[in-house]
Design an enzyme around this catalytic site. Structure first.
Site, PDB file in Angstrom:
ATOM      1  N   GLU A  37      20.670 -68.122  -9.645  1.00  0.00           N
ATOM      2  CA  GLU A  37      20.649 -67.472  -8.336  1.00  0.00           C
ATOM      3  C   GLU A  37      21.755 -68.069  -7.460  1.00  0.00           C
ATOM      4  O   GLU A  37      21.848 -69.283  -7.317  1.00  0.00           O
ATOM      5  CB  GLU A  37      19.288 -67.720  -7.678  1.00  0.00           C
TER       6      GLU A  37
ATOM      7  N   LYS B 139       5.637 -74.690   8.457  1.00  0.00           N
ATOM      8  CA  LYS B 139       6.871 -75.479   8.492  1.00  0.00           C
ATOM      9  C   LYS B 139       8.065 -74.582   8.188  1.00  0.00           C
ATOM     10  O   LYS B 139       8.244 -74.128   7.060  1.00  0.00           O
ATOM     11  CB  LYS B 139       6.854 -76.627   7.478  1.00  0.00           C
TER      12      LYS B 139
ATOM     13  N   GLU C 193       6.255 -67.722  -3.681  1.00  0.00           N
ATOM     14  CA  GLU C 193       7.252 -66.636  -3.700  1.00  0.00           C
ATOM     15  C   GLU C 193       8.602 -67.295  -3.895  1.00  0.00           C
ATOM     16  O   GLU C 193       9.087 -67.977  -2.988  1.00  0.00           O
ATOM     17  CB  GLU C 193       7.241 -65.875  -2.368  1.00  0.00           C
TER      18      GLU C 193
ATOM     19  N   CYS D  55      16.068 -62.798  -1.479  1.00  0.00           N
ATOM     20  CA  CYS D  55      15.492 -63.193  -2.775  1.00  0.00           C
ATOM     21  C   CYS D  55      15.602 -62.062  -3.797  1.00  0.00           C
ATOM     22  O   CYS D  55      15.717 -62.316  -4.990  1.00  0.00           O
ATOM     23  CB  CYS D  55      14.052 -63.636  -2.597  1.00  0.00           C
TER      24      CYS D  55
END
Ligand code: NAD
Length: 493
Positions: free
Chosen positions: A397, A189, A264, A298
Site C-alpha cells: 500500500e 484517539k 479496519e 484505504c
C-alpha cells in the site's frame, strides 16, 4: 495559510469529562500545516496516566447509568442535535481540516463535514431500533417446567476508538456515532498528525448535551497513548482504523486480553477495466479511484488492470489527467490536489515511486518528487507495468496518488491477479457486460466490489475488509453486533 484562520484560537487541549484537559505531565508535540510545513500548534502528548484518567472517566459515565439507561429516544435526539451542531459549524470544521490535513476545502466541507452529519443522523436512528428475539426452548427438565427465553442486546461498555489521519473527522464519526447510539461510552484517539477536528467534535457533543465523560478525546502518539488505551483493563471494546501493521499489534493485544476488537485496515484495491468499456469512462473512473483525496484512501484504486486491446489508450489517458492536475494548498480554489499529510508520509510515497522505477516500472506522468514550495506535495503518478512484474508498488500500500497499471488477456487471468494480494478491502469492475461483471463480483476477494463506480460509501452499506484488510464491519445493521453484547435471558415458570 488561510487568512481566516488564527492559530492562537485553535482548540488544542484533550477533552475529558466535559473539560479541556492538558497532559498531566505537561508534555506536548507539534502539529503542522502540510501545505506550508509550518507548525500550527502544540498538542498534549498523553501519557499512560492521562489515558487512565480518560478511561476511568468513561467507565464512570458508563456505570452511572445516565447514558446507557437513558431512554433510547433521548440518545437519538442528542445525536441528532450533535449532527445539527456539526452542520452549523461547517465552515469552522472544514477550515480546521484543510489547515491540519491538507485536503481541498471543498472536500473538507462535502466529505468530512457533510459526511459526518449524514453518518450522525443515520446512526442516531439505531438508538431506538436495537432489539432482541424471543426463543422457544426444548429443555424438558424438571418435568412440567416451562421456559420463557429471549435475547437482549446490551452496550459493550467503554469503547476505545483509534483513527487515522486521512479523513480525521469522518473516521472519528464512523466510530463514535454507532458506539454512542448503542449506549457505549467512548475514548477517541485521533492520529497524532490531525487531532483538531476530533477535539472540536467532542466539545460540540458536550454543547449538544451529552453527559460529561460519555465522549472523551485523548491526543498522543500511537506507541504510547494508543497502546496504553488498547491495553487498559477497563476498555471493553477496541475499534481501530489504520494500517495493517498497527492492526496486527492491536489485534494481538486484544487477543491476549480477550477484548472485543474491530479492525479496519489497509488496502491495495484493484480496478478492472473490461474491453467493452469506453476508454474515456475508464480514464475518468480510474483516475478518480486513485487520485481522490490525494490517494490517501484505504480503498484507493491503486492497481489498474486494463484489457490489452485498450491498455495503452487508457493508461496514457490517465497519465495525461495526472499531468493536468494542479497542486496547491487546499485553500487555493485553483488547486485540484493538496499535499500529503506529513513530511514522513511524503518521503514514503516518493521512495515507493523511486523503488517502482528501479524495479522496472515505467513512469508515464511527469516528475513526482517536484516539491512545489515548502509543503509536502507529491505529483500524481502513473506507472506502467506492461510485463506484470511483482513490483513493490503492486504489492504494498502506497497510500498516495500513485497508480500502477497492468494489461491482461482474459477474465480468469485478471481475477487471479486481482486476488493475488494480502489485502481485500475494495475493488471495482468497469463494464456493461452483465455476465462478466457478475463473475468478477462473485470471484473478487474484497469487502466491497463496485461496478462502474469506485470509493462510494454509505452509512447503510456494510464496510470492511477480507484478509489482511481487517476484521468486522462498520455501518448498517452490523454496528449493533459491533457495539453490543448479546445477553440470553431464560426464565423458568
Ligand atoms: P497508523 O496505523 O499508523 O495509525 C492509525 C492510528 O493508530 C493513529 O491514531 C496512531 O496514533 C495509532 N497507533 C499507531 N501505533 C499504535 C499502537 N501501537 N497502538 C495503538 N495505536 C497506535 O495508520 P495511518 O498512517 O494513520 O493511516 C493510514 C492507514 O490507515 C492506511 O494503511 C489505510 O489503508 C488505513 N485506513 C483504513 C481504513 C479502513 O476503513 N479500512 C480507512 C482509512 C485508513
Amino acid at each position: 495559510m488561510n487568512d481566516q484562520v488564527r492559530t492562537e484560537t485553535l482548540h488544542t487541549k484533550m477533552f475529558i469529562n466535559g473539560e479541556p484537559t492538558p497532559s498531566a505531565a505537561g508534555k506536548t508535540f507539534p502539529i503542522f500545516n502540510p501545505a506550508t510545513s509550518k507548525e500550527l500548534a502544540q498538542i498534549p502528548d498523553a501519557t499512560a496516566e492521562d489515558i487512565d484518567h480518560a478511561v476511568r472517566t468513561s467507565k464512570q459515565a458508563f456505570e452511572s447509568d445516565t447514558w446507557r439507561r437513558m431512554p433510547p429516544s433521548t440518545r437519538e435526539r442528542l445525536l441528532l442535535t450533535l449532527a445539527d451542531l456539526v452542520e452549523k459549524h461547517t465552515d469552522e470544521l472544514a477550515t480546521l481540516e484543510t489547515l491540519n490535513q491538507g485536503k481541498l476545502l471543498a472536500f473538507s466541507k462535502m466529505l468530512e463535514v457533510a459526511g459526518s452529519v449524514q453518518w450522525l443522523r443515520y446512526m442516531a436512528g439505531w438508538a431506538t431500533k436495537i432489539e432482541g428475539t424471543t426463543l422457544d426452548l426444548s429443555i424438558a427438565f424438571p418435568p412440567g417446567t416451562r421456559y420463557n427465553a429471549s435475547t437482549k442486546r446490551v452496550p459493550a461498555g467503554v469503547v476505545a476508538a483509534i483513527v487515522p489521519w486521512n479523513f480525521p473527522l469522518l473516521m472519528a464519526v464512523w466510530k463514535i456515532a454507532p458506539a454512542l447510539a448503542c449506549g457505549c461510552t467512548v475514548v477517541l484517539k485521533p492520529a497524532e498528525e490531525t487531532p483538531l477536528t476530533a477535539i472540536r467534535l467532542a466539545e460540540l457533543a458536550y454543547e449538544a448535551g451529552f453527559p460529561p465523560g460519555v465522549f472523551n478525546v485523548v491526543t498522543g502518539r500511537g506507541e504510547t497513548a494508543g497502546a496504553a488505551l488498547v491495553k487498559h483493563p477497563l476498555v471493553n471494546k477496541v475499534t481501530f482504523t489504520g494500517s495493517t501493521e498497527v492492526g496486527r499489534i492491536i489485534g494481538r493485544q486484544c487477543a491476549d486480553d480477550l477484548k472485543r476488537a474491530s479492525l479496519e485496515l489497509g488496502g491495495k484495491s484493484p480496478v478492472i477495466v473490461l474491453d467493452d468499456c469506453d476508454p474515456r469512462t475508464a480514464i475518468e473512473g480510474a483516475a478518480g479511484a486513485i487520485f481522490f483525496n490525494h490517494g490517501q484512501v484505504c480503498t484507493a484504486g491503486s492497481r489498474l488492470y486494463v484489457a490489452r486491446s485498450i491498455y495503452d489508450e487508457v493508461v496514457q489517458g490517465i497519465a495525461a489527467v495526472a499531468d493536468g492536475i494542479a497542486l496547491g494548498s487546499g485553500f487555493d480554489a485553483a488547486a485540484q490536489m493538496g499535499p500529503m499529510v506529513s513530511s514522513r508520509h511524503r518521503d514514503k510515497v516518493v521512495g515507493m515511486i523511486a523503488q517502482g522505477k528501479d524495479e522496472g516500472g515505467e513512469v508515464l506522468s511527469r516528475d513526482s518528487a517536484s516539491a512545489d514550495g515548502d509543503g509536502y506535495f507529491v505529483r500524481p503518478t502513473v506507472i506502467a507495468n506492461r510485463a506484470c512484474k511483482p513490483l513493490s508498488v503492486v504489492k504494498e500500500e502506497v497510500f498516495g496518488p500513485v497508480l500502477v497499471a497492468m494489461p491482461y488477456d482474459d477474465l480468469e487471468e485478471v481475477l487471479a491477479q486481482a486476488n493475488d494480494s494480502e489485502y481485500g478491502l475494495g475493488a471495482s469492475v468497469w463494464t456493461n457486460q452483465l455476465d462478466k461483471a457478475l463473475r468478477l463480483v462473485d470471484g473478487i476477494e474484497a469487502g466491497t466490489v463496485w461496478v462502474n463506480t469506485h470509493n462510494m460509501v454509505d452509512p447503510a452499506m456494510p464496510f470492511g475488509g477480507f484478509k489482511a484488510s481487517g476484521i468486522g464491519r462498520e455501518h448498517g445493521r452490523a454496528i449493533v453486533d459491533a457495539y453490543t453484547e448479546c445477553k440470553s435471558v431464560c426464565i423458568a415458570y
